[in-house]
Motif scaffolding. Structure first.
Motif, PDB file in Angstrom:
ATOM      1  N   LEU A 178    -103.844 -79.109 -31.148  1.00  0.00           N
ATOM      2  CA  LEU A 178    -105.151 -78.631 -31.596  1.00  0.00           C
ATOM      3  C   LEU A 178    -105.683 -77.538 -30.671  1.00  0.00           C
ATOM      4  O   LEU A 178    -106.317 -76.585 -31.128  1.00  0.00           O
ATOM      5  CB  LEU A 178    -106.142 -79.794 -31.675  1.00  0.00           C
ATOM      6  N   ASP A 179    -105.405 -77.670 -29.373  1.00  0.00           N
ATOM      7  CA  ASP A 179    -105.830 -76.641 -28.418  1.00  0.00           C
ATOM      8  C   ASP A 179    -105.174 -75.296 -28.728  1.00  0.00           C
ATOM      9  O   ASP A 179    -105.814 -74.251 -28.644  1.00  0.00           O
ATOM     10  CB  ASP A 179    -105.517 -77.060 -26.978  1.00  0.00           C
ATOM     11  N   VAL A 180    -103.886 -75.316 -29.087  1.00  0.00           N
ATOM     12  CA  VAL A 180    -103.192 -74.068 -29.443  1.00  0.00           C
ATOM     13  C   VAL A 180    -103.851 -73.452 -30.673  1.00  0.00           C
ATOM     14  O   VAL A 180    -104.104 -72.240 -30.709  1.00  0.00           O
ATOM     15  CB  VAL A 180    -101.681 -74.297 -29.671  1.00  0.00           C
ATOM     16  N   CYS A 181    -104.133 -74.277 -31.668  1.00  0.00           N
ATOM     17  CA  CYS A 181    -104.798 -73.760 -32.866  1.00  0.00           C
ATOM     18  C   CYS A 181    -106.147 -73.151 -32.503  1.00  0.00           C
ATOM     19  O   CYS A 181    -106.497 -72.062 -32.978  1.00  0.00           O
ATOM     20  CB  CYS A 181    -104.983 -74.872 -33.899  1.00  0.00           C
ATOM     21  N   LYS A 182    -106.880 -73.824 -31.646  1.00  0.00           N
ATOM     22  CA  LYS A 182    -108.195 -73.336 -31.217  1.00  0.00           C
ATOM     23  C   LYS A 182    -108.080 -72.019 -30.448  1.00  0.00           C
ATOM     24  O   LYS A 182    -108.929 -71.143 -30.570  1.00  0.00           O
ATOM     25  CB  LYS A 182    -108.878 -74.397 -30.358  1.00  0.00           C
ATOM     26  N   GLN A 183    -107.006 -71.872 -29.671  1.00  0.00           N
ATOM     27  CA  GLN A 183    -106.815 -70.644 -28.897  1.00  0.00           C
ATOM     28  C   GLN A 183    -106.568 -69.436 -29.792  1.00  0.00           C
ATOM     29  O   GLN A 183    -106.692 -68.301 -29.353  1.00  0.00           O
ATOM     30  CB  GLN A 183    -105.682 -70.820 -27.885  1.00  0.00           C
ATOM     31  N   LEU A 184    -106.226 -69.674 -31.049  1.00  0.00           N
ATOM     32  CA  LEU A 184    -106.015 -68.573 -31.993  1.00  0.00           C
ATOM     33  C   LEU A 184    -107.317 -68.083 -32.617  1.00  0.00           C
ATOM     34  O   LEU A 184    -107.338 -67.022 -33.236  1.00  0.00           O
ATOM     35  CB  LEU A 184    -105.062 -68.989 -33.102  1.00  0.00           C
ATOM     36  N   LEU A 185    -108.394 -68.834 -32.450  1.00  0.00           N
ATOM     37  CA  LEU A 185    -109.653 -68.430 -33.076  1.00  0.00           C
ATOM     38  C   LEU A 185    -110.101 -67.030 -32.689  1.00  0.00           C
ATOM     39  O   LEU A 185    -110.528 -66.267 -33.561  1.00  0.00           O
ATOM     40  CB  LEU A 185    -110.755 -69.461 -32.787  1.00  0.00           C
ATOM     41  N   PRO A 186    -109.987 -66.614 -31.413  1.00  0.00           N
ATOM     42  CA  PRO A 186    -110.380 -65.237 -31.095  1.00  0.00           C
ATOM     43  C   PRO A 186    -109.527 -64.190 -31.824  1.00  0.00           C
ATOM     44  O   PRO A 186    -110.024 -63.123 -32.173  1.00  0.00           O
ATOM     45  CB  PRO A 186    -110.161 -65.137 -29.577  1.00  0.00           C
ATOM     46  N   VAL A 187    -108.260 -64.505 -32.084  1.00  0.00           N
ATOM     47  CA  VAL A 187    -107.401 -63.584 -32.826  1.00  0.00           C
ATOM     48  C   VAL A 187    -107.851 -63.547 -34.283  1.00  0.00           C
ATOM     49  O   VAL A 187    -108.028 -62.474 -34.869  1.00  0.00           O
ATOM     50  CB  VAL A 187    -105.914 -64.006 -32.734  1.00  0.00           C
ATOM     51  N   ILE A 188    -108.064 -64.705 -34.863  1.00  0.00           N
ATOM     52  CA  ILE A 188    -108.477 -64.797 -36.263  1.00  0.00           C
ATOM     53  C   ILE A 188    -109.843 -64.149 -36.459  1.00  0.00           C
ATOM     54  O   ILE A 188    -110.084 -63.483 -37.465  1.00  0.00           O
ATOM     55  CB  ILE A 188    -108.466 -66.267 -36.728  1.00  0.00           C
ATOM     56  N   ASP A 189    -110.729 -64.296 -35.470  1.00  0.00           N
ATOM     57  CA  ASP A 189    -112.058 -63.678 -35.554  1.00  0.00           C
ATOM     58  C   ASP A 189    -111.981 -62.169 -35.704  1.00  0.00           C
ATOM     59  O   ASP A 189    -112.874 -61.550 -36.279  1.00  0.00           O
ATOM     60  CB  ASP A 189    -112.897 -64.012 -34.319  1.00  0.00           C
ATOM     61  N   GLN A 190    -110.909 -61.550 -35.210  1.00  0.00           N
ATOM     62  CA  GLN A 190    -110.771 -60.099 -35.306  1.00  0.00           C
ATOM     63  C   GLN A 190    -110.571 -59.625 -36.745  1.00  0.00           C
ATOM     64  O   GLN A 190    -110.730 -58.448 -37.025  1.00  0.00           O
ATOM     65  CB  GLN A 190    -109.618 -59.600 -34.417  1.00  0.00           C
ATOM     66  N   PHE A 191    -110.235 -60.549 -37.653  1.00  0.00           N
ATOM     67  CA  PHE A 191    -110.110 -60.193 -39.058  1.00  0.00           C
ATOM     68  C   PHE A 191    -111.472 -60.120 -39.726  1.00  0.00           C
ATOM     69  O   PHE A 191    -111.598 -59.671 -40.850  1.00  0.00           O
ATOM     70  CB  PHE A 191    -109.237 -61.207 -39.813  1.00  0.00           C
ATOM     71  N   GLY A 192    -112.491 -60.628 -39.067  1.00  0.00           N
ATOM     72  CA  GLY A 192    -113.830 -60.618 -39.643  1.00  0.00           C
ATOM     73  C   GLY A 192    -113.973 -61.660 -40.737  1.00  0.00           C
ATOM     74  O   GLY A 192    -113.262 -62.661 -40.771  1.00  0.00           O
ATOM     75  N   ALA A 193    -114.893 -61.397 -41.644  1.00  0.00           N
ATOM     76  CA  ALA A 193    -115.215 -62.352 -42.707  1.00  0.00           C
ATOM     77  C   ALA A 193    -114.048 -62.641 -43.634  1.00  0.00           C
ATOM     78  O   ALA A 193    -114.046 -63.645 -44.337  1.00  0.00           O
ATOM     79  CB  ALA A 193    -116.398 -61.827 -43.523  1.00  0.00           C
ATOM     80  N   ALA A 194    -113.040 -61.787 -43.631  1.00  0.00           N
ATOM     81  CA  ALA A 194    -111.897 -61.973 -44.525  1.00  0.00           C
ATOM     82  C   ALA A 194    -111.157 -63.272 -44.263  1.00  0.00           C
ATOM     83  O   ALA A 194    -110.512 -63.808 -45.148  1.00  0.00           O
ATOM     84  CB  ALA A 194    -110.927 -60.799 -44.382  1.00  0.00           C
ATOM     85  N   MET A 195    -111.215 -63.786 -43.031  1.00  0.00           N
ATOM     86  CA  MET A 195    -110.470 -64.999 -42.716  1.00  0.00           C
ATOM     87  C   MET A 195    -111.309 -66.260 -42.849  1.00  0.00           C
ATOM     88  O   MET A 195    -110.863 -67.339 -42.502  1.00  0.00           O
ATOM     89  CB  MET A 195    -109.901 -64.905 -41.298  1.00  0.00           C
ATOM     90  N   ALA A 196    -112.499 -66.173 -43.382  1.00  0.00           N
ATOM     91  CA  ALA A 196    -113.330 -67.358 -43.575  1.00  0.00           C
ATOM     92  C   ALA A 196    -112.624 -68.388 -44.459  1.00  0.00           C
ATOM     93  O   ALA A 196    -112.892 -69.569 -44.372  1.00  0.00           O
ATOM     94  CB  ALA A 196    -114.671 -66.972 -44.189  1.00  0.00           C
ATOM     95  N   LEU A 197    -111.664 -67.931 -45.269  1.00  0.00           N
ATOM     96  CA  LEU A 197    -110.969 -68.843 -46.166  1.00  0.00           C
ATOM     97  C   LEU A 197    -110.160 -69.906 -45.437  1.00  0.00           C
ATOM     98  O   LEU A 197    -109.821 -70.926 -46.015  1.00  0.00           O
ATOM     99  CB  LEU A 197    -110.043 -68.066 -47.108  1.00  0.00           C
ATOM    100  N   VAL A 198    -109.851 -69.735 -44.143  1.00  0.00           N
ATOM    101  CA  VAL A 198    -109.068 -70.754 -43.460  1.00  0.00           C
ATOM    102  C   VAL A 198    -109.944 -71.703 -42.650  1.00  0.00           C
ATOM    103  O   VAL A 198    -109.441 -72.597 -42.003  1.00  0.00           O
ATOM    104  CB  VAL A 198    -107.987 -70.145 -42.528  1.00  0.00           C
ATOM    105  N   GLU A 199    -111.270 -71.539 -42.718  1.00  0.00           N
ATOM    106  CA  GLU A 199    -112.153 -72.455 -41.980  1.00  0.00           C
ATOM    107  C   GLU A 199    -112.491 -73.658 -42.831  1.00  0.00           C
ATOM    108  O   GLU A 199    -112.823 -73.526 -44.000  1.00  0.00           O
ATOM    109  CB  GLU A 199    -113.420 -71.712 -41.569  1.00  0.00           C
ATOM    110  N   ILE A 200    -112.460 -74.812 -42.212  1.00  0.00           N
ATOM    111  CA  ILE A 200    -112.780 -76.050 -42.915  1.00  0.00           C
ATOM    112  C   ILE A 200    -113.779 -76.824 -42.081  1.00  0.00           C
ATOM    113  O   ILE A 200    -113.595 -77.007 -40.885  1.00  0.00           O
ATOM    114  CB  ILE A 200    -111.527 -76.928 -43.124  1.00  0.00           C
TER     115      ILE A 200
END
Length: 148
Positions: free
Chosen positions: A29-51
């Protein structure tokens, strides 16, 4: 930023398995969380993977959470793999009109390291972890669960 935005996740993946080879939940889970700053760079387009789960019914069980997290991470890994395989893709070709310009995105997540190398390492190292999750989910009859 020291190295690329992927560096913390790559470092974290070294601790995802126990000495006996079992997947460890918190480090995964920590590894997945560490990707959040990368995913955030996509902006609102990646909101589809948030749960978000705000209740305690069956659909918010840990196993169900693992299923949807694994599916979201499958999508992320495939997206990054395709960004490397198809260097000529623009972000708009990825159906992400809200995402930043490809070159700007790569500069931001690249930091001081070799972004192409880190993305390749991330995809090749993280994919087997996701496959292991799929095997577990299949063993309990949930890997083919569909959204309500």
């Amino acid at each position: 930023m020291e190295g690329t935005a992927f560096a913390p996740a790559l470092e974290g993946m070294k601790n995802v398995k126990s000495e006996e080879g079992e997947m460890l939940s918190k480090p995964f889970l920590d590894v997945c969380k560490q990707l959040l700053p990368v995913i955030d760079q996509f902006g609102a387009a990646m909101a589809l993977v948030e749960i978000e789960a705000k209740n305690a019914d069956a659909s918010s069980s840990c196993t169900n959470g693992l299923l949807w997290l694994t599916r979201a991470m499958d999508f992320i890994v495939e997206l990054f793999r395709n960004l490397m395989v198809h260097a000529d893709w623009s972000m708009s070709q990825l159906a992400m009109k809200l995402a930043p310009d490809r070159q700007k995105f790569m500069e931001v997540v690249g930091g001081t390291g070799d972004i192409s190398s880190d993305i390749e390492k991330f995809c090749s190292t993280f994919r087997p972890l996701l496959e292991e999750n799929h095997k577990f989910l299949a063993s309990v009859g949930l890997d083919d669960l569909k959204a309500n």
